[in-house]
Design a protein around this motif. Sequence first.
Motif, PDB file in Angstrom:
ATOM      1  N   UNK A  76       4.885  -5.407  15.537  1.00  0.00           N
ATOM      2  CA  UNK A  76       4.562  -5.971  16.845  1.00  0.00           C
ATOM      3  C   UNK A  76       5.697  -5.761  17.835  1.00  0.00           C
ATOM      4  N   UNK A  77       6.929  -5.902  17.369  1.00  0.00           N
ATOM      5  CA  UNK A  77       8.075  -5.717  18.259  1.00  0.00           C
ATOM      6  C   UNK A  77       8.139  -4.289  18.769  1.00  0.00           C
ATOM      7  N   UNK A  78       8.033  -3.324  17.851  1.00  0.00           N
ATOM      8  CA  UNK A  78       8.056  -1.926  18.278  1.00  0.00           C
ATOM      9  C   UNK A  78       6.889  -1.574  19.164  1.00  0.00           C
ATOM     10  N   UNK A  79       5.724  -2.101  18.833  1.00  0.00           N
ATOM     11  CA  UNK A  79       4.529  -1.882  19.637  1.00  0.00           C
ATOM     12  C   UNK A  79       4.740  -2.389  21.068  1.00  0.00           C
ATOM     13  N   UNK A  80       5.278  -3.598  21.179  1.00  0.00           N
ATOM     14  CA  UNK A  80       5.501  -4.172  22.501  1.00  0.00           C
ATOM     15  C   UNK A  80       6.528  -3.367  23.300  1.00  0.00           C
ATOM     16  N   UNK A  81       7.553  -2.887  22.632  1.00  0.00           N
ATOM     17  CA  UNK A  81       8.566  -2.094  23.323  1.00  0.00           C
ATOM     18  C   UNK A  81       7.988  -0.795  23.871  1.00  0.00           C
ATOM     19  N   UNK A  82       6.863  -0.363  23.287  1.00  0.00           N
ATOM     20  CA  UNK A  82       6.214   0.868  23.743  1.00  0.00           C
ATOM     21  C   UNK A  82       5.102   0.615  24.762  1.00  0.00           C
ATOM     22  N   UNK A  83       4.797  -0.665  25.053  1.00  0.00           N
ATOM     23  CA  UNK A  83       3.698  -0.994  25.957  1.00  0.00           C
ATOM     24  C   UNK A  83       4.179  -1.772  27.181  1.00  0.00           C
ATOM     25  N   UNK A  84       3.238  -2.377  27.910  1.00  0.00           N
ATOM     26  CA  UNK A  84       3.561  -3.002  29.198  1.00  0.00           C
ATOM     27  C   UNK A  84       4.245  -4.347  28.973  1.00  0.00           C
ATOM     28  N   UNK A  85       5.426  -4.486  29.517  1.00  0.00           N
ATOM     29  CA  UNK A  85       6.163  -5.747  29.439  1.00  0.00           C
ATOM     30  C   UNK A  85       5.622  -6.700  30.505  1.00  0.00           C
ATOM     31  N   UNK A  86       5.007  -7.796  30.060  1.00  0.00           N
ATOM     32  CA  UNK A  86       4.393  -8.752  30.990  1.00  0.00           C
ATOM     33  C   UNK A  86       5.224 -10.019  31.154  1.00  0.00           C
ATOM     34  N   UNK A  87       6.491  -9.953  30.761  1.00  0.00           N
ATOM     35  CA  UNK A  87       7.382 -11.098  30.942  1.00  0.00           C
ATOM     36  C   UNK A  87       7.813 -11.132  32.399  1.00  0.00           C
ATOM     37  N   UNK A  88       6.918 -11.641  33.227  1.00  0.00           N
ATOM     38  CA  UNK A  88       7.091 -11.585  34.688  1.00  0.00           C
ATOM     39  C   UNK A  88       7.286 -12.985  35.264  1.00  0.00           C
ATOM     40  N   UNK A  89       7.744 -13.025  36.511  1.00  0.00           N
ATOM     41  CA  UNK A  89       8.001 -14.306  37.169  1.00  0.00           C
ATOM     42  C   UNK A  89       6.823 -14.797  37.995  1.00  0.00           C
ATOM     43  N   UNK A  90       5.755 -14.005  38.051  1.00  0.00           N
ATOM     44  CA  UNK A  90       4.564 -14.428  38.793  1.00  0.00           C
ATOM     45  C   UNK A  90       3.352 -13.660  38.287  1.00  0.00           C
ATOM     46  N   UNK A  91       2.178 -14.219  38.547  1.00  0.00           N
ATOM     47  CA  UNK A  91       0.949 -13.536  38.176  1.00  0.00           C
ATOM     48  C   UNK A  91       0.816 -12.227  38.951  1.00  0.00           C
ATOM     49  N   UNK A 198      -7.863   2.284  16.730  1.00  0.00           N
ATOM     50  CA  UNK A 198      -7.084   2.098  15.509  1.00  0.00           C
ATOM     51  C   UNK A 198      -5.765   2.860  15.638  1.00  0.00           C
ATOM     52  N   UNK A 199      -4.779   2.387  14.914  1.00  0.00           N
ATOM     53  CA  UNK A 199      -3.452   2.995  14.986  1.00  0.00           C
ATOM     54  C   UNK A 199      -3.235   3.878  13.770  1.00  0.00           C
ATOM     55  N   UNK A 200      -2.989   5.159  14.011  1.00  0.00           N
ATOM     56  CA  UNK A 200      -2.752   6.064  12.893  1.00  0.00           C
ATOM     57  C   UNK A 200      -1.330   5.880  12.383  1.00  0.00           C
ATOM     58  N   UNK A 201      -1.027   6.546  11.298  1.00  0.00           N
ATOM     59  CA  UNK A 201       0.260   6.353  10.654  1.00  0.00           C
ATOM     60  C   UNK A 201       1.415   6.774  11.558  1.00  0.00           C
ATOM     61  N   UNK A 202       1.229   7.831  12.329  1.00  0.00           N
ATOM     62  CA  UNK A 202       2.304   8.281  13.213  1.00  0.00           C
ATOM     63  C   UNK A 202       2.605   7.230  14.280  1.00  0.00           C
ATOM     64  N   UNK A 203       1.549   6.574  14.781  1.00  0.00           N
ATOM     65  CA  UNK A 203       1.753   5.518  15.776  1.00  0.00           C
ATOM     66  C   UNK A 203       2.524   4.350  15.172  1.00  0.00           C
ATOM     67  N   UNK A 204       2.158   3.984  13.947  1.00  0.00           N
ATOM     68  CA  UNK A 204       2.850   2.886  13.268  1.00  0.00           C
ATOM     69  C   UNK A 204       4.316   3.229  13.024  1.00  0.00           C
ATOM     70  N   UNK A 205       4.578   4.478  12.691  1.00  0.00           N
ATOM     71  CA  UNK A 205       5.968   4.901  12.472  1.00  0.00           C
ATOM     72  C   UNK A 205       6.781   4.797  13.757  1.00  0.00           C
ATOM     73  N   UNK A 206       6.192   5.194  14.872  1.00  0.00           N
ATOM     74  CA  UNK A 206       6.896   5.116  16.153  1.00  0.00           C
ATOM     75  C   UNK A 206       7.285   3.671  16.474  1.00  0.00           C
TER      76      UNK A 206
END
Length: 539
Positions: A76-91, A198-206
């Motif tokens: 989950x941590x690696x996945x989040x680092x590769x996706x949109x960071x929504x830790x924002x100060x406003x909607x 679905x996430x293939x093995x290469x995606x999981x490795x990344x």
Amino acid sequence: MMTHLYADTVFHNGFIASMDSKQNTYEAMAIKDGKILSLHTDLLIKEYIGPDTNVIDLEGKTVLPGFIDAHQHMFNTGFNLLNVNCDCSSAAELIYAIKERANEIGPDDWIIGWGYNESNFTHDEPINKHSLAGISNPVFISRYCLHTAVVNERALQLANISKDSQVEGGIIEKDESGELTGVLKERAMDLVKNALPSYDEESLKKMLLRANEEYIRYGITSVHETGLGFFSGSMNEFKVLQQLQEDKKLNVRIYAMILTDFFDYLNGMKLQGNFGNEYLKIGSVKLFCDGTLGGQTAALSSPYLNSDSNQGLYMYSDDELERRIIDAHEAGYQIAVHAMGDAAIEKILLLFEKALKKHPRKDHRHRIEHAAVTREDLIQKMSDLSVIPIPQYGLIYEMGDIYMKVLDEPAYNYVFASKIFYDKGLQPAGSSDSPVIHFSPLHGIYSAMSRKTKSDTTYLPEQRLSLLEAIETYTVFAARAAFDEKIKGTLEIGKLADMVVLPANFLQFSADQVRDTKVDMTIIGGDVVFQHERSYHNG
């Protein structure tokens, strides 16, 4: 007398805090084949220096055992680092980030975001499907706690969720008129997760490689992966972990738990407890009992402050929960249960007690993950049963202000009762629950020392830990929670040469100084896997 057993690497001119039972300290260390060969003075360590020995001058820096995060989610941590960071100060800021991603991808591609926390918004703005109405792509945004998500109308349609849909152990939120809001809690999120590509093995490795890259920057040398199968819903997670470890592409060592949904898979492998090696080991079964405090789904013995009746929810029926725990215990596995609220913790302790009476077992080291809201009687029960609590001190900083708003007496007085856990000899293991909060052990140690919230309120100051106590939870206790105390957690001869190098005089730092500290070097198996920009003198 000179020895012919030369070291691969020698570190000298440092302050090496072993964290052993006598709190011994040394100036220098010799390493051979990834393990500690000698701990000594600068003068006596010279006998281990041969013509091919790499000699590193620590320049007075502090050396500690490598930090162990006893509860995090690496995929989950690696996945989040590769996706949109929504830790924002406003909607508005959050929606802008989602729209930016929409401009970069195709119209049918999913937009996945993570880490939103509405308590951080400068204005009281809701996040729901209406907020995302202007985005045609399917959207799935998980709250920082991973127990709540927001989706848009397109995502609801793809997941076949209607206002008549129901799910056991989850909440599909509706407004006063009975219409879907797009907010999903607990197992209701799975309805949309099942519709994601679905996430293939290469995606999981990344994902793993990305998380590994960041972890070592913060001095993390080992992690407890709390629930293989939790991210992708498959044991491909175990497969890619094996592959990356065999290919020596991961630095951090991993103690893996198998999600209880895959218990039959685990039994089919015919493993015994603590199967594996010093790089990757399986020894535990993980399951969820309740939800979260911030999402008000943790199971409490009294209602939340803003409700006359809401006391949280359970993930399983009593019979199903008992069956899963008894089966895993009987099979010889350590059991790790997510339990945040005091009612959930009480339920789990009674089931642990029942399992132990039915199938007595010494040194089981069953764990309660989070153990957020406790009571004196529950803490005593944990002690009596030798159950290990796994708290996340960083949540005090991130969520303490919210806890004070949603918890009534007496629950308020026993939130992450760090000092009581410590003094009772429960040996609580430090952790982050990343990506729920940032994985920095130094931030966790700061929070354990200060008990400060984001509003600078001191939350239950009597539960503060000293710097040395907090370090012990991320080293000695975290190693023990994975049955690893014979090979890691302290710096002693014969143990793994896993270390973190910090500034000089670090053990005299205040909480604020700890918070601002940067890791100078991370060493795993004697190899320097991360080094700050400044260079160290060799020789």
